[in-house]
Design a protein around this motif. Structure first.
Motif, short mmCIF file in Angstrom:
data_model
loop_
_atom_site.label_atom_id
_atom_site.label_comp_id
_atom_site.label_asym_id
_atom_site.label_seq_id
_atom_site.Cartn_x
_atom_site.Cartn_y
_atom_site.Cartn_z
N LEU A 128 -20.91 2.21 55.37
CA LEU A 128 -22.02 1.64 54.60
C LEU A 128 -21.43 1.03 53.34
CD1 LEU A 128 -25.08 1.28 54.03
CD2 LEU A 128 -25.00 3.52 52.92
N ALA A 129 -21.73 -0.23 53.10
CA ALA A 129 -21.20 -0.92 51.92
C ALA A 129 -22.32 -1.64 51.19
CB ALA A 129 -20.12 -1.92 52.32
N VAL A 130 -22.16 -1.75 49.89
CA VAL A 130 -23.02 -2.58 49.06
C VAL A 130 -22.10 -3.51 48.29
CG1 VAL A 130 -24.66 -2.63 47.14
CG2 VAL A 130 -24.80 -0.80 48.85
N VAL A 131 -22.40 -4.81 48.36
CA VAL A 131 -21.59 -5.80 47.66
C VAL A 131 -22.46 -6.59 46.69
CG1 VAL A 131 -19.95 -5.99 49.58
CG2 VAL A 131 -21.85 -7.61 49.42
N GLN A 132 -21.85 -7.03 45.61
CA GLN A 132 -22.54 -7.94 44.69
C GLN A 132 -21.88 -9.29 44.85
OE1 GLN A 132 -22.12 -6.11 40.82
NE2 GLN A 132 -20.37 -7.41 40.31
N GLY A 133 -22.69 -10.26 45.23
CA GLY A 133 -22.17 -11.59 45.49
C GLY A 133 -22.88 -12.61 44.64
N ALA A 134 -22.25 -13.75 44.52
CA ALA A 134 -22.83 -14.86 43.77
C ALA A 134 -22.36 -16.15 44.41
CB ALA A 134 -22.39 -14.81 42.30
N PHE A 135 -22.99 -17.22 43.99
CA PHE A 135 -22.53 -18.55 44.38
C PHE A 135 -21.96 -19.20 43.13
CE2 PHE A 135 -25.72 -17.66 47.59
CZ PHE A 135 -25.06 -18.03 48.74
N VAL A 136 -20.85 -19.89 43.31
CA VAL A 136 -20.23 -20.61 42.21
C VAL A 136 -20.30 -22.10 42.52
CG1 VAL A 136 -18.09 -20.98 40.92
CG2 VAL A 136 -18.70 -18.69 41.69
N GLY A 137 -20.79 -22.86 41.55
CA GLY A 137 -20.87 -24.31 41.68
C GLY A 137 -19.97 -24.98 40.67
N SER A 138 -20.13 -26.26 40.50
CA SER A 138 -19.27 -27.02 39.59
C SER A 138 -19.44 -26.60 38.13
CB SER A 138 -19.54 -28.51 39.73
OG SER A 138 -20.89 -28.79 39.43
N THR A 139 -20.59 -26.01 37.79
CA THR A 139 -20.83 -25.59 36.40
C THR A 139 -20.72 -24.08 36.21
OG1 THR A 139 -23.21 -25.48 36.80
CG2 THR A 139 -22.33 -27.57 35.96
N GLY A 140 -20.25 -23.38 37.23
CA GLY A 140 -20.09 -21.93 37.12
C GLY A 140 -21.01 -21.19 38.09
N VAL A 141 -21.35 -19.97 37.72
CA VAL A 141 -22.16 -19.12 38.58
C VAL A 141 -23.57 -19.69 38.69
CG1 VAL A 141 -23.16 -16.80 38.86
CG2 VAL A 141 -20.82 -17.06 38.06
N VAL A 142 -24.06 -19.77 39.92
CA VAL A 142 -25.40 -20.27 40.19
C VAL A 142 -26.36 -19.09 40.12
CG1 VAL A 142 -26.87 -21.42 41.89
CG2 VAL A 142 -24.44 -22.04 41.70
N ALA A 143 -27.37 -19.18 39.30
CA ALA A 143 -28.34 -18.09 39.15
C ALA A 143 -29.09 -17.88 40.46
CB ALA A 143 -29.33 -18.42 38.04
N PRO A 144 -29.35 -16.62 40.83
CA PRO A 144 -30.14 -16.36 42.03
C PRO A 144 -31.48 -17.10 42.06
CG PRO A 144 -29.10 -14.35 41.33
CD PRO A 144 -28.84 -15.38 40.25
N ALA A 145 -32.08 -17.34 40.89
CA ALA A 145 -33.33 -18.09 40.84
C ALA A 145 -33.13 -19.51 41.40
CB ALA A 145 -33.86 -18.16 39.42
N GLU A 146 -31.97 -20.11 41.13
CA GLU A 146 -31.68 -21.44 41.67
C GLU A 146 -31.44 -21.39 43.18
OE1 GLU A 146 -28.54 -25.15 40.99
OE2 GLU A 146 -28.62 -23.55 39.51
N VAL A 147 -30.80 -20.33 43.63
CA VAL A 147 -30.59 -20.14 45.07
C VAL A 147 -31.93 -19.99 45.77
CG1 VAL A 147 -29.56 -18.65 46.83
CG2 VAL A 147 -28.30 -19.13 44.71
N LEU A 148 -32.82 -19.19 45.19
CA LEU A 148 -34.16 -19.01 45.76
C LEU A 148 -34.93 -20.32 45.76
CD1 LEU A 148 -35.17 -15.59 44.18
CD2 LEU A 148 -34.50 -16.03 46.54
N ALA A 149 -34.79 -21.12 44.71
CA ALA A 149 -35.46 -22.41 44.64
C ALA A 149 -34.98 -23.32 45.77
CB ALA A 149 -35.23 -23.06 43.28
N ALA A 150 -33.69 -23.24 46.11
CA ALA A 150 -33.15 -24.03 47.22
C ALA A 150 -33.78 -23.63 48.54
CB ALA A 150 -31.63 -23.89 47.28
N LEU A 151 -34.25 -22.38 48.61
CA LEU A 151 -34.94 -21.90 49.81
C LEU A 151 -36.44 -22.20 49.76
CD1 LEU A 151 -33.23 -18.42 50.32
CD2 LEU A 151 -32.98 -20.46 51.76
N GLY A 152 -36.89 -22.72 48.62
CA GLY A 152 -38.31 -23.03 48.47
C GLY A 152 -39.17 -21.83 48.14
N THR A 153 -38.57 -20.86 47.47
CA THR A 153 -39.32 -19.66 47.10
C THR A 153 -38.97 -19.22 45.69
OG1 THR A 153 -39.91 -17.40 47.78
CG2 THR A 153 -37.62 -18.06 48.08
N ALA A 154 -39.86 -18.47 45.11
CA ALA A 154 -39.61 -17.88 43.78
C ALA A 154 -39.92 -16.38 43.84
CB ALA A 154 -40.47 -18.56 42.73
#
Length: 175
Positions: A128-154
């Motif tokens: 059993l593992a728990v990981v903390q992940g993020a997305f990195v873009g050209s300006t640095g770490v992408v906030a999860p709120a932006e990732v959710l917005a890309a999915l069309g949800t908040a």
């Protein structure tokens, strides 16, 4: 079977499932089935510790594609990265043992998305593992709120479980 072949198989299946409209929800689990091959073994003749994390990479890849993040990742040139991980090994995975990897998003904060990976066999939980992940873009770490917005949800994050609080270096009460 090397990881590149596993990666190609996982990506192909996930892409075809997504194209056929069989996406999964953001908080729904992704399930993959594997077998322990001789190339996965260590000197003790069970799956090596590092291979668990490599297989979990495949689970996150499947999860990202199935929830619909593939186009946003490609368009924005986001790179998925890990900021931390904790794992608990419960049972060894011997050669040729079949196992299931269940990956699911647990929650998120202002910087990280926390994902649980369960490796299960007929005998029970292997790891059993728990990981903390993020997305990195050209300006640095992408906030999860932006990732959710890309999915069309908040959607608001589910409550932070104790395992995530520990990974963040907080006591459960402080989370």
């Amino acid at each position: 079977m090397t990881l590149i072949f596993r990666l190609l198989a996982v990506m192909t299946a996930a892409i075809f499932a997504a194209l056929r409209g069989r996406r999964t929800g953001l908080l729904a689990p992704s399930t993959l089935r594997f077998r322990v091959w001789p190339t996965d073994l260590d000197i003790n003749l069970h799956m090596t510790n590092a291979r668990y994390f490599s297989v979990m990479d495949l689970g996150r890849t499947d999860l990202m594609i199935r929830v619909g993040l593939g186009p946003a990742i490609l368009h924005n040139r986001w790179q998925p990265v890990l900021g931390g991980a904790t794992i608990r090994y419960r049972r060894p995975l011997p050669p040729f043992r079949r196992f299931t990897l269940v990956s699911r998003v647990l929650c998120w904060d202002e910087k990280y998305i926390f994902i649980e990976h369960r490796m299960e066999t007929r005998s029970g939980l292997a790891a059993l593992a728990v990981v903390q992940g993020a997305f990195v873009g050209s300006t640095g770490v992408v906030a999860p709120a932006e990732v959710l917005a890309a999915l069309g949800t908040a959607t608001a994050s589910p409550p932070i479980p104790d395992a995530v609080a520990a990974l963040r270096g907080q006591s459960p009460a402080a989370a």
